[in-house]
Design an enzyme around this catalytic site. Structure first.
Site, short mmCIF file in Angstrom:
data_model
loop_
_atom_site.label_atom_id
_atom_site.label_comp_id
_atom_site.label_asym_id
_atom_site.label_seq_id
_atom_site.Cartn_x
_atom_site.Cartn_y
_atom_site.Cartn_z
N LYS A 277 47.81 17.11 8.60
CA LYS A 277 47.52 16.80 7.58
C LYS A 277 47.84 17.76 6.75
O LYS A 277 47.43 18.73 6.26
CB LYS A 277 45.90 16.00 8.04
N ASP A 282 40.21 18.49 -0.41
CA ASP A 282 39.01 17.35 0.53
C ASP A 282 36.93 16.76 -0.05
O ASP A 282 36.40 18.26 0.28
CB ASP A 282 38.61 17.09 1.75
N LYS A 289 31.56 14.71 -0.85
CA LYS A 289 30.46 15.66 -0.01
C LYS A 289 29.32 15.93 -0.41
O LYS A 289 29.60 16.32 -1.50
CB LYS A 289 31.43 16.37 0.76
N ASP A 300 41.45 22.17 4.06
CA ASP A 300 41.77 20.19 5.19
C ASP A 300 43.12 19.87 5.68
O ASP A 300 43.62 19.54 5.47
CB ASP A 300 41.42 19.74 3.87
N ASP A 359 36.05 9.48 2.32
CA ASP A 359 36.24 10.77 2.25
C ASP A 359 36.63 10.79 4.16
O ASP A 359 37.16 11.92 4.60
CB ASP A 359 34.53 11.37 2.83
N GLU A 361 39.81 10.41 4.52
CA GLU A 361 40.91 10.08 3.85
C GLU A 361 42.24 11.05 4.61
O GLU A 361 43.20 10.25 4.57
CB GLU A 361 41.18 11.12 2.08
N ARG A 363 43.59 10.31 7.79
CA ARG A 363 43.57 9.45 8.59
C ARG A 363 44.48 7.85 7.98
O ARG A 363 45.67 7.40 7.69
CB ARG A 363 42.55 8.49 9.66
N1 BES Z 1 37.87 16.79 6.06
C1 BES Z 1 37.13 16.41 6.48
C2 BES Z 1 36.61 16.49 8.27
C3 BES Z 1 36.65 17.92 8.25
C4 BES Z 1 35.01 18.32 8.52
C5 BES Z 1 37.32 18.93 8.63
C6 BES Z 1 34.96 19.28 8.59
C7 BES Z 1 36.47 20.21 8.80
C8 BES Z 1 35.33 20.68 8.71
C9 BES Z 1 37.34 15.15 6.69
O1 BES Z 1 38.05 14.58 5.76
C10 BES Z 1 35.79 13.85 7.00
O2 BES Z 1 35.68 14.11 5.61
N2 BES Z 1 35.42 12.97 7.69
C11 BES Z 1 34.06 13.07 7.63
C12 BES Z 1 34.67 11.07 8.11
C13 BES Z 1 33.78 10.04 8.48
C14 BES Z 1 33.58 9.76 6.56
C15 BES Z 1 34.11 9.26 9.02
C16 BES Z 1 33.97 13.30 8.53
O3 BES Z 1 34.14 13.85 9.89
O4 BES Z 1 32.62 13.37 8.00
ZN ZN Z 2 39.21 15.26 4.68
MN MN Z 3 36.84 13.86 4.25
#
Ligand code: BES
Ligand code: ZN
Ligand code: MN
Length: 517
Positions: A277, A282, A289, A300, A359, A361, A363
């Site tokens: 990824k 992000d 966010k 990210d 968010d 993104e 996947r």
């Molecule tokens: N890049 C983030 C995940 C992340 C969070 C990495 C904290 C490192 C530290 C990812 O893209 C994300 O935002 N995931 C969301 C998914 C949700 C919206 C289904 C999450 O985990 O909140």
């Molecule tokens: Zn992310």
């Molecule tokens: Mn995200």
């Protein structure tokens, strides 16, 4: 940082400083350890005096100095030939290679900015039950090289530190010279690659755009003889990579799918695809966010950058399997051209995604990358690395990556590699419950779920859709990919502020060891 192996014993004043290890002493006052007699002689009794006054305790963590790590005692040699550092290994019963890795980093960090340019480790003091001379030498190499690394690219003033480490065999270990030299050469290449990986992963998003990652890949290709293909936004549209395109649409820096191929060290070797990824920033996109959650999102891209590192290490160490690296790179920003909740995107392999949260993104870009890797290379195995979910951090913390796979052989191999490199990994389950949760009413799958349950595992179930039946392992590295000011003090001393380079040593070790068995 240079790392040398020398037949002398380390106390023969090879360097500005020499370091020897001490196990933690037990409650009952223990006698002066045999292993420190040479040190005591070199300091004309000062080491014994420090021991007797209980200055030396051999602790693996010094609460007064959490950033440095292990307890250090510095004794100056009365003969004026530099200083001697005693470093704690912790309790003898808990001794393992990781103790040595941490001790080495602690010494290098403790000497930073304090006038020692060269350092000798007395190898025999770091060898013990279950840790051979070769294993100890590897761990010293890791610890010293990784412990010395700091991201200082943008600092005008930096403190000098240890630049040259000598692993001193002494008479006791002279027989091991050939094996130790070979082990150190290999581990040095690996550690240097981790440093390289950290340096790229630490770059801020204004610099490390998807195209910049493509340039890094091309440069690696030139230097290490890898075949590199970069698909730009036009090519991605022709290939119908709707996931990467959708996520990248909100940014002026267009997305890239980057592929690197290492041909493999053996003729009939298997093919392993490693997919990463690569979200260069992000923000969450339209599903923005909150401010604080965004502050570390330049990291990210850590999965994709780790893939670059793994390919670099594979080529340097000539690992047996053929390795294909696939980086899914885009910047996730909100704008008038950004993708939105409710959009449905069609990915490379024809499967469709209902976007419910921009968010989620990671996947979405991985859907194209995994689909492409599987269809185009028909690999024997696929491994992906991704800072995929906040849920992973909640479940396993800042130090441990989540492993999701239904393939027991892959799980075993990766867990064994994790134990060897000290990069913690924990297997998590994947069941029809999670698969059910990612089904969509309007498309094949949805990228987020209205209830917050098992976020790491529903993300994995989503990814599985794009892999099909190829043996596959997913490494969610959201927790261990980077450290912050707050989390760093709980991390091993060989991890400084910022990118960790997590997964590079782990997956490379897997590529080497899984070919043997
Ligand atoms: N890049 C983030 C995940 C992340 C969070 C990495 C904290 C490192 C530290 C990812 O893209 C994300 O935002 N995931 C969301 C998914 C949700 C919206 C289904 C999450 O985990 O909140
Ligand atoms: Zn992310
Ligand atoms: Mn995200």
């Amino acid at each position: 940082m240079k790392v040398l192996v020398d037949r002398r014993d380390g106390l023969t004043a090879l360097a500005d400083a020499s370091a020897s290890a001490v196990f933690e002493r037990s409650e009952k006052s223990e006698g002066f350890p045999h292993s420190l007699e040479a040190e005591d002689r070199a300091t004309k009794g000062l080491v014994r005096a420090a021991w007797e006054r209980r200055e030396v305790r051999g602790r693996k963590a010094d609460p007064a100095n959490p950033h440095v790590g292990a307890e250090l005692t510095v004794v100056h040699r009365p003969d004026g030939r530099g200083r001697l550092v005693l470093v704690g290994l912790g309790p003898r019963e808990q001794f393992q290679a990781e103790s040595v890795r941490r001790a080495a980093a602690s010494v290098v960090k403790g000497l930073k900015g304090r006038g020692a340019r060269t350092l000798a480790f007395r190898l025999s003091s770091f060898v013990g039950d279950g840790v051979s001379a070769e294993a100890a030498a590897r761990a010293l190499t890791d610890g010293a090289v990784l412990g010395a690394y700091e991201f200082s690219k943008y600092q005008t003033k930096t403190e000098g530190g240890v630049e040259e480490v000598t692993i001193a065999l002494g008479e006791e270990l002279a027989r091991e010279e050939a094996g130790v030299k070979k082990a150190v050469a290999e581990e040095y290449d690996l550690a240097e690659t981790v440093v390289w990986t950290r340096e790229v992963a630490n770059l801020p998003a204004d610099t490390a755009t998807p195209e910049r990652l493509a340039e890094e890949a091309r440069a690696l290709g030139k230097e290490f003889g890898l075949k590199v293909t970069v698909f730009d936004e036009k090519k991605l549209a022709e290939m119908r990579c709707g996931g990467i395109l959708a996520v990248g649409m909100g940014s002026v820096h267009p997305p890239r799918l980057i592929v690197l191929e290492y041909p493999g060290g053996s003729k009939r070797g298997r093919t392993v695809a490693i997919v990463g990824k690569g979200i260069t920033f992000d923000s969450g996109g339209i599903s923005l966010k909150p401010g604080l959650a965004m502050s570390n999102m330049k990291f990210d891209k850590s999965g994709a950058v780790a893939v670059l590192g793994i390919l670099r290490a594979a080529a340097t160490l000539k690992v047996p399997p053929r390795v294909v690296g696939v980086l899914c790179c885009a910047e996730n920003l909100p704008s008038g051209t950004a993708y939105r909740p409710g959009d449905v995107v069609r990915t490379y392999n024809g499967k469709t995604i209902e976007v419910l949260n921009t968010d989620a993104e990671g996947r979405v870009v991985l859907a194209d990358g995994l689909g492409y890797a599987v269809a185009h290379y028909r690999p024997d195995e696929v491994i992906d690395l991704a800072t995929l979910t906040g849920a992973e951090v909640v479940a396993l913390g800042d130090d441990t990556a989540g492993l999701v796979t239904t393939d027991n052989a892959l799980a075993q191999g990766l867990l064994a590699a994790s134990a060897a490199t000290g990069e913690p990994l924990w297997r998590m389950p994947l069941s029809d419950y999670h698969r059910e949760l990612v089904k969509s009413e309007v498309a094949d799958v949805r990228n987020s779920i209205e209830i917050t349950v098992a976020g790491m595992l529903t993300a994995a179930a989503f990814l599985e859709t794009f892999v099909g039946s190829t043996p596959w392992a997913h490494l969610d590295i959201a927790g261990p990919a980077y450290t912050t000011k707050e989390t760093r003090k709980y991390q091993p001393p060989y991890q400084n502020l910022g990118a960790v380079g997590f997964g590079v040593r782990l997956v490379t070790r897997y590529l080497i060891d899984s070919a043997r068995s």
